[in-house]
Design an enzyme around this catalytic site. Structure first.
Site, short mmCIF file in Angstrom:
data_model
loop_
_atom_site.label_atom_id
_atom_site.label_comp_id
_atom_site.label_asym_id
_atom_site.label_seq_id
_atom_site.Cartn_x
_atom_site.Cartn_y
_atom_site.Cartn_z
N ILE A 1 34.60 31.97 48.46
CA ILE A 1 34.13 31.32 47.22
C ILE A 1 35.06 30.19 46.77
O ILE A 1 34.62 29.26 46.11
CB ILE A 1 33.94 32.38 46.10
CG1 ILE A 1 33.02 31.86 44.99
CG2 ILE A 1 35.28 32.85 45.55
CD1 ILE A 1 32.51 32.93 44.05
N ASN B 1 39.40 41.83 36.33
CA ASN B 1 39.59 43.12 35.65
C ASN B 1 39.81 42.83 34.15
O ASN B 1 39.91 41.67 33.75
CB ASN B 1 40.76 43.91 36.25
CG ASN B 1 42.06 43.14 36.18
OD1 ASN B 1 42.48 42.73 35.10
ND2 ASN B 1 42.70 42.92 37.32
N GLY C 1 41.59 41.17 45.98
CA GLY C 1 40.23 40.74 46.32
C GLY C 1 39.95 39.29 45.97
O GLY C 1 40.81 38.41 46.10
N ASP D 1 39.53 38.01 43.08
CA ASP D 1 40.34 37.61 41.92
C ASP D 1 41.67 37.00 42.39
O ASP D 1 42.08 35.91 41.94
CB ASP D 1 40.58 38.87 41.06
CG ASP D 1 41.09 38.59 39.67
OD1 ASP D 1 41.10 37.44 39.25
OD2 ASP D 1 41.49 39.58 38.99
N THR E 1 31.57 45.07 44.05
CA THR E 1 31.23 45.70 45.34
C THR E 1 32.43 45.92 46.26
O THR E 1 32.28 46.41 47.37
CB THR E 1 30.17 44.88 46.10
OG1 THR E 1 30.73 43.61 46.44
CG2 THR E 1 28.91 44.70 45.28
N VAL F 1 36.74 46.81 45.53
CA VAL F 1 37.54 47.99 45.11
C VAL F 1 36.85 48.77 43.98
O VAL F 1 37.15 49.95 43.81
CB VAL F 1 38.99 47.62 44.70
CG1 VAL F 1 39.74 47.00 45.85
CG2 VAL F 1 39.04 46.74 43.49
N TYR F 2 35.91 48.17 43.28
CA TYR F 2 35.18 48.92 42.24
C TYR F 2 34.02 49.73 42.80
O TYR F 2 33.34 50.45 42.05
CB TYR F 2 34.70 47.97 41.13
CG TYR F 2 35.79 47.56 40.15
CD1 TYR F 2 37.11 47.99 40.29
CD2 TYR F 2 35.50 46.72 39.07
CE1 TYR F 2 38.10 47.60 39.38
CE2 TYR F 2 36.48 46.33 38.16
CZ TYR F 2 37.78 46.78 38.32
OH TYR F 2 38.75 46.38 37.42
N1 AR6 Z 1 35.34 34.90 48.46
C1 AR6 Z 1 34.18 35.55 48.23
N2 AR6 Z 1 34.07 36.89 48.14
C2 AR6 Z 1 35.20 37.60 48.29
C3 AR6 Z 1 36.47 37.00 48.53
C4 AR6 Z 1 36.51 35.59 48.61
N3 AR6 Z 1 37.64 34.92 48.82
N4 AR6 Z 1 37.40 38.00 48.62
C5 AR6 Z 1 36.74 39.17 48.46
N5 AR6 Z 1 35.41 38.94 48.28
P1 AR6 Z 1 36.61 42.74 44.78
P2 AR6 Z 1 35.55 44.22 42.45
C6 AR6 Z 1 34.32 39.90 48.05
O1 AR6 Z 1 37.33 43.94 45.26
O2 AR6 Z 1 34.95 45.25 43.34
C7 AR6 Z 1 40.51 42.89 41.79
O3 AR6 Z 1 41.79 43.40 42.05
C8 AR6 Z 1 34.51 41.32 48.51
O4 AR6 Z 1 34.23 41.43 49.91
O5 AR6 Z 1 37.31 41.44 44.82
O6 AR6 Z 1 34.72 43.69 41.32
C9 AR6 Z 1 40.28 42.63 40.30
O7 AR6 Z 1 41.47 42.20 39.66
C10 AR6 Z 1 33.46 42.05 47.66
O8 AR6 Z 1 32.17 41.93 48.25
O9 AR6 Z 1 36.10 42.91 43.23
C11 AR6 Z 1 39.83 43.95 39.80
O10 AR6 Z 1 40.92 44.82 39.53
C12 AR6 Z 1 33.46 41.24 46.36
O11 AR6 Z 1 34.16 40.02 46.64
C13 AR6 Z 1 39.03 44.53 40.96
O12 AR6 Z 1 39.55 43.89 42.13
C14 AR6 Z 1 34.12 41.92 45.18
O13 AR6 Z 1 35.26 42.65 45.61
C15 AR6 Z 1 37.58 44.17 40.85
O14 AR6 Z 1 36.87 44.85 41.86
#
Ligand code: AR6
Length: 176
Positions: free
Chosen positions: A14, A27, A35, A37, A121, A123-124
Protein backbone atom coordinates in the site's frame (compact mmCIF):
# COMPACT_ATOMS: atom_id res chain seq x y z
CA UNK A 1 -18.65 4.87 -15.12
CA UNK A 2 -20.80 2.32 -13.32
CA UNK A 3 -20.57 2.08 -9.55
CA UNK A 4 -19.07 -1.43 -9.75
CA UNK A 5 -16.13 -0.08 -11.73
CA UNK A 6 -15.29 2.40 -8.99
CA UNK A 7 -14.10 -0.54 -6.84
CA UNK A 8 -10.68 -2.01 -7.75
CA UNK A 9 -8.32 -4.68 -6.42
CA UNK A 10 -4.57 -4.11 -6.22
CA UNK A 11 -2.13 -6.80 -5.09
CA UNK A 12 0.99 -5.31 -3.52
CA UNK A 13 2.33 -2.86 -0.98
CA UNK A 14 0.00 0.00 0.00
CA UNK A 15 2.89 2.41 0.61
CA UNK A 16 3.62 2.54 -3.15
CA UNK A 17 0.23 4.01 -4.11
CA UNK A 18 -0.03 7.64 -5.24
CA UNK A 19 -3.66 8.14 -4.20
CA UNK A 20 -5.46 10.85 -2.23
CA UNK A 21 -5.53 8.65 0.89
CA UNK A 22 -4.38 5.25 2.03
CA UNK A 23 -6.18 3.67 4.99
CA UNK A 24 -3.99 2.35 7.77
CA UNK A 25 -4.96 -0.58 10.02
CA UNK A 26 -3.83 1.16 13.18
CA UNK A 27 -4.21 0.45 16.89
CA UNK A 28 -5.96 2.63 19.48
CA UNK A 29 -2.79 4.53 20.36
CA UNK A 30 -2.21 5.65 16.73
CA UNK A 31 1.49 5.57 17.58
CA UNK A 32 2.50 2.86 15.12
CA UNK A 33 3.01 -0.89 15.34
CA UNK A 34 3.79 -3.84 13.09
CA UNK A 35 2.15 -5.02 9.85
CA UNK A 36 0.81 -2.40 7.49
CA UNK A 37 0.92 0.23 10.26
CA UNK A 38 4.68 -0.24 10.65
CA UNK A 39 5.22 -0.15 6.89
CA UNK A 40 3.24 3.11 6.56
CA UNK A 41 5.07 4.82 9.43
CA UNK A 42 8.48 3.74 8.09
CA UNK A 43 7.69 5.02 4.60
CA UNK A 44 6.05 8.28 5.76
CA UNK A 45 8.83 9.21 8.17
CA UNK A 46 9.01 10.70 11.64
CA UNK A 47 6.64 13.58 10.94
CA UNK A 48 3.72 11.16 10.68
CA UNK A 49 4.34 9.96 14.23
CA UNK A 50 4.60 13.58 15.40
CA UNK A 51 1.19 14.41 13.91
CA UNK A 52 -0.32 11.19 15.31
CA UNK A 53 0.81 12.11 18.84
CA UNK A 54 -1.50 15.14 18.71
CA UNK A 55 -4.56 13.03 17.80
CA UNK A 56 -4.98 11.47 21.28
CA UNK A 57 -5.63 7.98 19.96
CA UNK A 58 -8.69 6.58 18.25
CA UNK A 59 -11.54 4.27 19.26
CA UNK A 60 -12.28 0.96 17.55
CA UNK A 61 -14.37 1.60 14.44
CA UNK A 62 -13.46 5.30 14.29
CA UNK A 63 -11.03 7.00 11.87
CA UNK A 64 -8.73 10.04 11.87
CA UNK A 65 -6.80 11.67 9.02
CA UNK A 66 -3.22 12.97 8.75
CA UNK A 67 -0.92 14.12 5.98
CA UNK A 68 1.08 11.51 4.05
CA UNK A 69 4.51 13.19 4.43
CA UNK A 70 7.11 11.13 2.50
CA UNK A 71 4.49 8.75 1.11
CA UNK A 72 3.29 9.13 -2.48
CA UNK A 73 -0.23 9.24 -0.96
CA UNK A 74 -1.41 12.73 0.04
CA UNK A 75 -3.10 11.59 3.25
CA UNK A 76 -3.32 8.67 5.64
CA UNK A 77 -6.66 7.77 7.20
CA UNK A 78 -5.99 5.81 10.37
CA UNK A 79 -8.72 3.45 11.49
CA UNK A 80 -8.73 0.92 14.31
CA UNK A 81 -10.24 -2.45 13.47
CA UNK A 82 -11.72 -4.87 15.99
CA UNK A 83 -9.69 -7.76 17.38
CA UNK A 84 -11.50 -10.96 16.34
CA UNK A 85 -12.67 -12.91 19.36
CA UNK A 86 -15.10 -15.41 17.85
CA UNK A 87 -17.59 -13.06 16.20
CA UNK A 88 -20.01 -12.49 19.10
CA UNK A 89 -18.53 -9.20 20.27
CA UNK A 90 -19.91 -7.08 17.42
CA UNK A 91 -16.68 -7.50 15.44
CA UNK A 92 -18.48 -7.39 12.03
CA UNK A 93 -20.35 -4.19 12.97
CA UNK A 94 -17.16 -2.58 14.23
CA UNK A 95 -15.28 -3.50 11.04
CA UNK A 96 -18.16 -2.02 9.03
CA UNK A 97 -17.79 1.17 11.08
CA UNK A 98 -14.11 1.37 10.04
CA UNK A 99 -15.05 1.40 6.36
CA UNK A 100 -18.04 3.75 6.77
CA UNK A 101 -16.15 6.25 8.91
CA UNK A 102 -13.05 6.23 6.67
CA UNK A 103 -15.21 6.80 3.59
CA UNK A 104 -17.10 9.59 5.38
CA UNK A 105 -13.82 11.41 6.09
CA UNK A 106 -12.73 10.96 2.48
CA UNK A 107 -16.03 12.40 1.32
CA UNK A 108 -15.88 15.36 3.72
CA UNK A 109 -12.36 16.14 2.47
CA UNK A 110 -13.35 15.77 -1.20
CA UNK A 111 -10.82 12.96 -1.76
CA UNK A 112 -11.23 11.16 -5.07
CA UNK A 113 -9.06 8.06 -4.68
CA UNK A 114 -8.79 6.00 -1.50
CA UNK A 115 -6.92 2.73 -0.96
CA UNK A 116 -7.83 0.43 1.96
CA UNK A 117 -5.62 -2.11 3.61
CA UNK A 118 -7.40 -5.31 4.65
CA UNK A 119 -8.21 -3.98 8.12
CA UNK A 120 -8.10 -6.46 11.05
CA UNK A 121 -7.12 -9.45 8.88
CA UNK A 122 -3.51 -9.71 10.14
CA UNK A 123 -2.58 -9.81 13.81
CA UNK A 124 -6.19 -8.93 14.75
CA UNK A 125 -7.23 -12.30 13.13
CA UNK A 126 -10.55 -11.27 11.54
CA UNK A 127 -11.47 -14.05 9.02
CA UNK A 128 -10.35 -12.90 5.58
CA UNK A 129 -13.42 -13.79 3.51
CA UNK A 130 -15.85 -12.24 5.98
CA UNK A 131 -13.68 -9.12 6.19
CA UNK A 132 -13.61 -8.85 2.38
CA UNK A 133 -17.43 -9.13 2.25
CA UNK A 134 -17.76 -6.29 4.76
CA UNK A 135 -15.19 -4.12 2.95
CA UNK A 136 -16.91 -4.57 -0.41
CA UNK A 137 -20.47 -4.23 0.89
CA UNK A 138 -19.80 -1.02 2.81
CA UNK A 139 -17.79 0.51 -0.03
CA UNK A 140 -20.33 -0.45 -2.68
CA UNK A 141 -23.13 1.06 -0.57
CA UNK A 142 -21.09 4.24 -0.22
CA UNK A 143 -20.23 4.69 -3.91
CA UNK A 144 -23.83 3.88 -4.84
CA UNK A 145 -25.01 6.72 -2.59
CA UNK A 146 -22.39 9.43 -3.21
CA UNK A 147 -20.29 10.81 -6.08
CA UNK A 148 -17.16 10.53 -3.95
CA UNK A 149 -14.77 8.85 -4.03
CA UNK A 150 -14.23 8.15 -7.71
CA UNK A 151 -12.17 5.07 -6.88
CA UNK A 152 -11.90 2.73 -3.90
CA UNK A 153 -8.89 0.41 -4.14
CA UNK A 154 -8.66 -2.71 -1.96
CA UNK A 155 -5.02 -3.51 -1.36
CA UNK A 156 -4.30 -7.22 -1.05
CA UNK A 157 -0.85 -7.92 0.29
CA UNK A 158 -0.88 -11.52 -0.93
CA UNK A 159 -2.68 -13.82 -3.37
CA UNK A 160 -4.79 -15.39 -0.61
CA UNK A 161 -6.26 -12.03 0.36
CA UNK A 162 -6.92 -11.27 -3.29
CA UNK A 163 -8.78 -14.59 -3.64
CA UNK A 164 -10.98 -13.65 -0.67
CA UNK A 165 -11.95 -10.36 -2.33
CA UNK A 166 -12.69 -12.10 -5.63
CA UNK A 167 -14.86 -14.68 -3.87
CA UNK A 168 -16.62 -12.01 -1.82
CA UNK A 169 -17.33 -9.94 -4.94
CA UNK A 170 -18.87 -12.95 -6.69
CA UNK A 171 -21.07 -13.60 -3.65
CA UNK A 172 -22.25 -10.00 -3.46
CA UNK A 173 -22.65 -9.43 -7.23
CA UNK A 174 -23.10 -12.86 -8.82
CA UNK A 175 -23.86 -11.36 -12.23
CA UNK A 176 -21.26 -8.56 -12.34
N1 AR6 B 1 0.67 -3.17 2.29
C1 AR6 B 1 -0.58 -3.69 2.23
N2 AR6 B 1 -1.07 -4.59 3.10
C2 AR6 B 1 -0.24 -5.01 4.08
C3 AR6 B 1 1.09 -4.52 4.23
C4 AR6 B 1 1.54 -3.57 3.28
N3 AR6 B 1 2.76 -3.03 3.32
N4 AR6 B 1 1.64 -5.13 5.31
C5 AR6 B 1 0.72 -5.97 5.82
N5 AR6 B 1 -0.42 -5.91 5.06
P1 AR6 B 1 -2.14 -6.02 10.08
P2 AR6 B 1 -4.54 -5.67 11.76
C6 AR6 B 1 -1.70 -6.63 5.24
O1 AR6 B 1 -1.61 -7.07 10.99
O2 AR6 B 1 -4.88 -7.11 11.64
C7 AR6 B 1 -0.39 -3.41 13.87
O3 AR6 B 1 0.67 -3.73 14.73
C8 AR6 B 1 -1.68 -7.92 6.01
O4 AR6 B 1 -1.27 -9.00 5.18
O5 AR6 B 1 -1.19 -5.00 9.58
O6 AR6 B 1 -5.64 -4.67 11.59
C9 AR6 B 1 -1.24 -2.25 14.39
O7 AR6 B 1 -0.45 -1.30 15.08
C10 AR6 B 1 -3.16 -8.04 6.40
O8 AR6 B 1 -3.92 -8.58 5.32
O9 AR6 B 1 -3.36 -5.18 10.78
C11 AR6 B 1 -2.20 -2.93 15.29
O10 AR6 B 1 -1.66 -3.17 16.57
C12 AR6 B 1 -3.59 -6.58 6.58
O11 AR6 B 1 -2.55 -5.78 6.01
C13 AR6 B 1 -2.46 -4.27 14.60
O12 AR6 B 1 -1.29 -4.52 13.83
C14 AR6 B 1 -3.79 -6.15 8.02
O13 AR6 B 1 -2.83 -6.76 8.86
C15 AR6 B 1 -3.62 -4.19 13.67
O14 AR6 B 1 -3.90 -5.49 13.18
Amino acid sequence: MSNEHRLLLFEGNIVTLAVDAIVNAANKSLLGGGGVDGAIHRAAGRQLLDECRDLNGCRVGQAKITAGYKLPAKHVIHTVGPIWSGGNSKEPEKLGDCYRNSLAIARDMGLKTIAFSAISTGVYRFPGLKAAEIALTESFNHVSTYDHPAQVIFVCFDAKTRAYYEEAWTKIHPNA
